[in-house]
Design a protein around this motif. Structure first.
Motif, PDB file in Angstrom:
ATOM      1  N   HIS A   2       2.048   0.503 -12.248  1.00  0.00           N
ATOM      2  CA  HIS A   2       2.735   1.524 -11.444  1.00  0.00           C
ATOM      3  C   HIS A   2       3.966   2.080 -12.145  1.00  0.00           C
ATOM      4  O   HIS A   2       4.329   3.230 -11.963  1.00  0.00           O
ATOM      5  CB  HIS A   2       3.180   0.927 -10.106  1.00  0.00           C
ATOM      6  N   SER A   9      -0.566   3.999  -4.908  1.00  0.00           N
ATOM      7  CA  SER A   9      -0.245   3.712  -3.511  1.00  0.00           C
ATOM      8  C   SER A   9      -0.990   4.725  -2.632  1.00  0.00           C
ATOM      9  O   SER A   9      -1.477   5.739  -3.116  1.00  0.00           O
ATOM     10  CB  SER A   9       1.261   3.808  -3.302  1.00  0.00           C
ATOM     11  N   THR A  10      -1.047   4.438  -1.338  1.00  0.00           N
ATOM     12  CA  THR A  10      -1.867   5.282  -0.457  1.00  0.00           C
ATOM     13  C   THR A  10      -1.417   6.738  -0.472  1.00  0.00           C
ATOM     14  O   THR A  10      -2.246   7.647  -0.570  1.00  0.00           O
ATOM     15  CB  THR A  10      -1.826   4.772   0.994  1.00  0.00           C
ATOM     16  N   PHE A  11      -0.108   6.952  -0.350  1.00  0.00           N
ATOM     17  CA  PHE A  11       0.375   8.340  -0.294  1.00  0.00           C
ATOM     18  C   PHE A  11       0.072   9.055  -1.602  1.00  0.00           C
ATOM     19  O   PHE A  11      -0.410  10.191  -1.611  1.00  0.00           O
ATOM     20  CB  PHE A  11       1.869   8.375   0.036  1.00  0.00           C
ATOM     21  N   GLY A  41       5.626   7.433  -3.949  1.00  0.00           N
ATOM     22  CA  GLY A  41       4.645   6.394  -4.204  1.00  0.00           C
ATOM     23  C   GLY A  41       4.607   6.075  -5.677  1.00  0.00           C
ATOM     24  O   GLY A  41       5.481   6.495  -6.446  1.00  0.00           O
ATOM     25  N   THR A  42       3.568   5.335  -6.039  1.00  0.00           N
ATOM     26  CA  THR A  42       3.386   5.018  -7.447  1.00  0.00           C
ATOM     27  C   THR A  42       1.925   5.252  -7.807  1.00  0.00           C
ATOM     28  O   THR A  42       1.051   5.194  -6.954  1.00  0.00           O
ATOM     29  CB  THR A  42       3.747   3.557  -7.756  1.00  0.00           C
ATOM     30  N   ASN A  99      -5.724  -3.122  -2.184  1.00  0.00           N
ATOM     31  CA  ASN A  99      -4.320  -3.512  -2.048  1.00  0.00           C
ATOM     32  C   ASN A  99      -3.987  -4.738  -2.889  1.00  0.00           C
ATOM     33  O   ASN A  99      -2.896  -4.846  -3.447  1.00  0.00           O
ATOM     34  CB  ASN A  99      -3.999  -3.760  -0.572  1.00  0.00           C
ATOM     35  N   TYR A 141       4.213  -2.091  -4.628  1.00  0.00           N
ATOM     36  CA  TYR A 141       4.849  -3.392  -4.885  1.00  0.00           C
ATOM     37  C   TYR A 141       5.027  -4.160  -3.566  1.00  0.00           C
ATOM     38  O   TYR A 141       5.296  -3.552  -2.537  1.00  0.00           O
ATOM     39  CB  TYR A 141       6.223  -3.192  -5.517  1.00  0.00           C
ATOM     40  N   PRO A 201       9.421   4.540  -5.717  1.00  0.00           N
ATOM     41  CA  PRO A 201       9.609   3.087  -5.619  1.00  0.00           C
ATOM     42  C   PRO A 201       9.790   2.431  -6.991  1.00  0.00           C
ATOM     43  O   PRO A 201       9.064   2.741  -7.927  1.00  0.00           O
ATOM     44  CB  PRO A 201       8.296   2.597  -4.982  1.00  0.00           C
ATOM     45  N   ARG A 234      -3.303  -3.464  -6.197  1.00  0.00           N
ATOM     46  CA  ARG A 234      -1.957  -2.872  -6.313  1.00  0.00           C
ATOM     47  C   ARG A 234      -0.927  -3.962  -6.538  1.00  0.00           C
ATOM     48  O   ARG A 234      -0.079  -3.873  -7.419  1.00  0.00           O
ATOM     49  CB  ARG A 234      -1.593  -2.121  -5.025  1.00  0.00           C
ATOM     50  N   TRP A 239       0.832  -1.214   0.000  1.00  0.00           N
ATOM     51  CA  TRP A 239       0.000   0.000   0.000  1.00  0.00           C
ATOM     52  C   TRP A 239       0.860   1.255   0.000  1.00  0.00           C
ATOM     53  O   TRP A 239       0.452   2.280  -0.525  1.00  0.00           O
ATOM     54  CB  TRP A 239      -1.081  -0.046   1.067  1.00  0.00           C
TER      55      TRP A 239
END
Lengths: 128, 455, 546
Positions: C78, C99-101, C92-93, C68, B310, B321, C71, B306
């Motif tokens: 991503h 992603s959450t952020f 993040g991606t 998730n 990945y 990332p 993801r 999350w």
């Protein structure tokens, strides 16, 4: 399976190739809770389970010390016989621990995990 | 034993991925130890009863006792100074601590990986290619009439998997418990799990992929080569029988272990199994599930996913990332000699990694957090002794089926928990990185950064 | 940072307070809108800019187990869309499932300050809450999946209405949810227990003698009785199937005059025969909505390009897997829910995809009450929330719409009325369908407007001809009085809070639920309810009949 019979100064010895399968066991699991630097864990992770027929052929008895060796490294462990129907001939089982690490190649073939359950090792009886 | 015994009901055992949350712990409050762990299996008993408070320093630098503050400062400095810092472990701590570990790695532009990479990492890769038909364990208990274990020995690695989730429990549509199910075990060796099976299948060593592929063919109504037994070690009739059972059950489940992922074929094996379970949904309801090892390895996958997108093997060196198993996974970053500092949380790579990786780990500064002294902590540059999750501290743990559970601690530890140490390191690392950014960048953005401290 | 602030010279769109583009001063103190501030307040000169309340997404999928899993499933999604960090914001991606952020920051970069996750399993509530805590800037809440909850269905079957009401309230409290979500009511049991089948008709009775309609009616009635701020959020039966509009109409009729919200109504407005190409029934659906003030909906617009189907409607995802022939996730949750995930790509040349796109636009353009027909793409099912600015342009700019129509499957357009629709949304209407409307439906009295006492969640856009460009990059975003984005740059980080409700219930209901739980769940009853440690910053929105 490669079997080499020969003589050394100490006497007759046998070298064979085995497929080594490291894994978990409940004893490995319980002893690691006491601490991985404690004797109980060390004992569990240095015990090699072998097919009894293989052991008989190699003139090994329970508790004998053997040397396991491959291109990566070598380690000494003690062997313990298992019924031939429980563990196929030519394979051996050892709980994860420092001795199995000595033999584990680091190449992960692009996936991140070393091939740690199918390791080809040479086994040799250590003559005392 | 003192007379001051406290009873904790519905506590959770975090030793393995079963994460059983029905423990009854009897705690000797004065002696600070658990004297009885009702319902715990042999592994769980050892987990609870052996975790006593040892007299040891909470923090050490190069083997010498220091204050926790000094150790946090040195840890942060070590990680910020490094060019290729790696974070590893995480499967035996709370997801709250895992979140902090990812944050640290993000700020220092490091590399993060978890024990997943040497466990079900290949299954994670297969999952990315195929997907997964899966379910929570309660659905298996309630519905499964065909349960197959492949390449695993739960009787020893997950002792309550049979009794609590998948074989004997009586569920909504399986009121007879084991009587209502057929249990199949596929393994190259006989194990303590074998007696539970109605059908035992013993393929040749390293032939799991071939067996799975043969089953896929049979399920799809294809003919197999005559020499299938010669190739796989499994008679054609056995394969045909299993394929029919799979197609005709009401709710089937394939559990798979590391006997599949760590052997020849690795992610192809997991992929074949996931594909087989997927295919079977054309005929009936079928699910698959990797049997995960460590207590919160599933949490580690979730948290890293999350926060980064990945599941493991993630590198932040470019400021965002990137994922590349085989490059950013820890065996590789160590064995290739790339890593120049390591943050190891709740894991002991020095005792179970390949030798070459261990040798490199021992040559670089390591910051290690663990509840006990291990091969990894004993040579660490900065070593923290922390309290044990589920015994001393609360927090969240994800069971192997992604079900999150809150821990109920039994007694207090004099040692801090992983989360608080990691939060301390994170704060310091962020300060140092902002300072570094200002020193090098000196841009408007950097000034803004300095003016507004994070909320 | 949460000091006082004065925003001057901007044109204000605040439909709740009937302010439609007037130049008006907005004052902020301690995170709230106030009448006036002292002279030492920070001043933002919004000359040439448009001021709106922070936007509110009433339906998206941004956190929790299925998100998730999506993801993890799609590294390829991503890699092409990275989200670099700064020393004070996290990296993040992106892609269709960021992603959450990245999710929090990206919502903020569009001027959104609140978003509601539209489907979380009760047993996965902790997971959703943990992800929320890592989703910065925005306030958030979630709708909890209860329509396929076996225990609740047993209470319904046995006509134990009072216990049903109590159990429903208990589940909301136990999970910290915002309201109840119904997805394909009654469809889980045939899927899990009857070899992947599904319920086909709203009046089809299951083995327990219960039909989807009875389930829907029970939830609507109970929520109405208990006065939740937000009515039940319904994903009707037969989503995506040709001919499903009759099910949708029947679902709306079931509500009588009680409040109900229909999610992503575009996916439920299809005519035609099952298994064959759909036709547009946008007109039939929107006319019913227009005439019934108790009904609200969000559109679930399809936007061309990559999407990720993620739904508690597992049979639907399996149907789509049959089309994509690609990777697929099914994830059953014990006693509570199903789930399916399929990566997807909406393509302009494909008849069905174009028709879906057109039906969504038809619904928007034929809607008579913007307060009740709200903007959504069912992110990421119909497309990413990042495509909202483009959607706004499609609604506001008919020449742009015409240009876009040239690129799509023409025989699909022949099947619907989109070519004939000349309407253009005004800025005020956009402020309604993205701000004031969703806040009103959610019962969030302090959001979606800029009156005194409202939360100081504010977006300031440069006024531009190109509305996509305008809504893509607000010059300022203020959240709870904190300047998050200033001159298009992030200047600080912010966590945001959880929005949830705490309806009252008789706690004797726990003794009723417990035996079922002990028999059929795999975790202990006492470990099921989420404790307050997961709340962090939060706000309880009052429930109860006024």
């Amino acid at each position: 399976m490669i079997i080499i019979n020969g003589d050394s100064k100490q006497g007759k010895f046998v070298v064979e190739n085995l497929i080594l399968i490291p894994g978990r066991s409940s004893k490995q699991g319980t002893t690691l809770n006491q601490g991985k630097l404690k004797d109980a864990y060390k004992e569990v992770t240095t015990t090699l389970e072998m097919n009894q027929d293989d052991m008989d052929r190699m003139k090994l008895v329970d508790g004998d010390e053997v040397r396991l060796k491959n291109e990566t490294g070598e380690t000494k462990v003690r062997c313990l016989g298992k019924k031939p129907e429980d563990l196929p001939a030519g394979t051996a089982f050892i709980p994860y621990g420092p001795p199995s690490s000595e033999l584990m190649a680091s190449d992960t073939a692009g996936c991140g995990m070393p091939l740690s359950k199918h390791m080809i090792v040479e086994i040799e009886k250590i003559l005392s | 034993m003192s007379e001051n015994i406290k009873i904790i009901k519905d506590a959770t055992c975090t030793f393995c991925g079963c994460v059983c949350d029905d423990m009854e712990l009897h705690v000797d409050v004065e002696e600070k130890r658990i004297v009885k762990a009702k319902k715990a299996c042999v592994l769980g008993k050892a987990w609870f009863l052996e975790h006593t408070i040892e007299d040891a320093p909470a923090a050490m630098i190069d083997g010498k006792e220091v204050s926790i503050e000094e150790a946090i400062e040195e840890a942060a400095q070590t990680l910020v100074k490094a060019k290729f810092p790696i974070t590893y472990g995480l499967s035996d701590t709370t997801s709250e601590a895992q979140r902090e570990a990812v944050a640290i790695t993000d700020y220092i532009k490091g590399n993060i990986d978890t024990t997943t990479s040497v466990c079900h990492g290949p299954s994670g890769l297969a999952f990315q290619g195929i997907g997964e038909s899966t379910s929570t364990l309660g659905e298996v208990k309630n519905r499964a009439d065909l349960v197959i274990y492949w390449g695993g020995n739960p009787a020893e690695s997950h002792p309550r998997h049979f009794g609590r989730y998948a074989v004997t429990p009586k569920g909504m549509f399986t009121p007879g418990g084991k009587k209502d199910r057929t249990i199949v075990l596929v393994d190259v060796r006989k194990t303590k799990s074998s007696p539970v099976a109605d059908i035992l299948i013993k393929p040749k060593l390293g032939k799991d992929f071939e067996v799975l592929w043969a089953l896929r063919a049979l399920v799809k109504g294809k003919k197999l080569a005559d020499n299938i037994e010669e190739i796989t070690g499994v008679p054609l009739e056995t394969l045909e029988d299993l394929a029919e059972r799979m197609k005709n059950c009401k709710f089937g489940v394939l559990f798979f272990g590391m006997g599949l992922t760590m052997t020849r074929g690795r992610h192809f094996n997991s992929g074949a199994l996931l594909a087989l379970a997927t295919d079977l949904n054309e005929f009936t309801h079928f699910v698959a599930k990797p049997v995960r090892g460590h207590g919160n390895v599933t949490g580690a996958d979730n948290v890293v996913s999350w926060q980064t997108g990945y599941p493991f093997g993630v590198n932040f060196s470019r400021g965002y990332p990137r994922f590349n198993p085989g490059e950013f996974t820890t065996v590789d970053t160590l064995a290739n000699g790339h890593a120049d500092a390591a943050l190891i949380v709740a894991s002991d790579p020095a005792s179970n990694f390949p030798k070459k990786a261990i040798d490199h780990l021992k040559s670089i500064p390591v910051v290690a957090l663990d509840t006990k002294r291990t091969e990894t902590t004993k040579d660490a540059h900065v070593a923290f002794k922390t309290s044990t999750y589920g015994i001393n501290t609360t927090g969240t743990v994800y069971r192997m089926d992604d079900v999150p559970i809150t821990l109920r601690p039994a007694f207090e530890s004099p040692f801090p928990d992983d989360e608080s140490i990691l939060t301390g390191i994170k704060k310091r690392v962020q300060e140092l990185m902002i300072a570094k950014h200002q020193a090098t960048g000196a841009s408007g953005e950097a000034k803004v950064a300095a003016a507004f401290t994070p909320l | 940072m949460a000091a006082s602030m004065r925003i001057i010279n901007g044109r204000v769109y605040d439909p709740t307070n009937n302010i439609d583009g007037e130049v008006k001063e907005i004052c902020i103190k301690d995170g709230k809108i106030v009448d006036s501030v002292t002279d030492d307040a920070t001043v933002i000169d919004a000359q040439g800019m448009v001021i709106m309340p922070g936007a509110v997404d009433i339906h998206c999928h941004i956190a929790g187990t299925k998100v998730n899993a999506s993801r993890k499933l799609q590294p390829e999604d991503h890699r092409h869309d990275v989200h670099p960090g700064t020393p004070f914001t996290r990296s993040g991606t992106g892609g269709t499932v960021p992603s959450t952020f990245a999710t929090g920051y990206r919502y903020a970069t569009l001027g959104y300050t609140t978003a509601m996750e539209a489907a979380a399993t009760p047993i996965g509530a902790r997971h959703t809450l943990e992800e929320f805590h890592d989703t910065p800037v925005i306030d958030k809440g979630f709708y909890v999946l209860l329509a396929n909850n076996i225990f609740l269905q047993q209470l319904l079957r046995d006509n134990r209405t009072e216990e049903f009401d109590n159990a429903l309230a208990w589940w909301i409290n136990a999970t910290k949810a915002y309201t109840v979500k119904l997805v394909n009511p009654g469809g889980d049991e045939p899927w899990k227990g009857k070899k992947n089948s599904n319920v086909a008709d709203i009046d089809e009775k299951n083995d327990e003698g219960l039909s989807p309609r009875q389930i829907i009616e029970a939830f609507i009635t109970s929520v109405d009785k208990q006065g939740f701020p937000k009515p039940p959020h319904i994903h009707c039966n037969n989503l995506g199937h040709s001919g499903n509009y009759t099910t949708t109409l029947e679902t709306m009729k079931t509500a009588g005059d009680m409040r109900v919200h229909l999610a992503h109504i575009q996916f439920h407005s299809y005519g035609g025969e099952l298994g064959k190409n759909p036709t547009s029934k946008a007109k039939e659906i929107i006319e019913y909505v227009n005439e019934h003030s108790n009904i609200t909906c969000d559109v679930g617009q399809v936007m061309f390009g990559k999407a990720t189907i993620m739904t508690a409607d597992a049979p639907l995802a399996y149907v789509l897997k049959g089309h994509t022939k690609g990777k697929w996730i099914n994830a059953d949750t014990e006693c509570e829910s199903g789930c399916g995930i399929v990566p997807f790509n909406y393509q302009e040349h494909i008849f069905i995809h174009t028709l879906q796109w057109a039906i969504g636009l038809e619904l928007f353009l034929m809607s008579k009450d913007p307060w009740r027909v709200l903007l959504s793409t069912d992110h990421p099912n119909g497309g990413s929330f990042m495509s909202y600015p483009k959607l706004i342009k499609l609604l506001m700019d008919k020449s742009f719409r015409r240009e876009e129509m040239k690129r799509v499957n023409q025989s699909a357009l022949d099947q619907c009325s989109l070519r004939d629709l000349e309407r253009e949304y005004t800025l005020n209407e956009i402020a309604i369908i993205t701000r004031a409307g969703p806040a009103k439906v959610l019962g969030l009295k302090n959001k979606g407007h800029l009156g005194v006492g409202a939360d100081a969640d504010i977006t300031i856009y440069d006024e531009m001809e190109d509305k996509e460009m305008m809504f893509n990059a607000p010059r300022y975003v203020i959240k709870s009085g904190h300047t998050i984005i200033s001159n298009h740059e992030f200047v600080t980080d912010f966590t945001g809070k959880l929005l949830h409700i705490e309806p009252e219930y008789d706690n004797k209901i726990e003794e009723v639920i417990k035996p079922f739980f002990e028999s059929y769940y795999s975790i202990e009853f006492s470990n099921y309810a989420v404790n307050d440690d997961y709340l962090h910053d939060h706000e309880v929105i009052p429930s109860g009949k006024v």
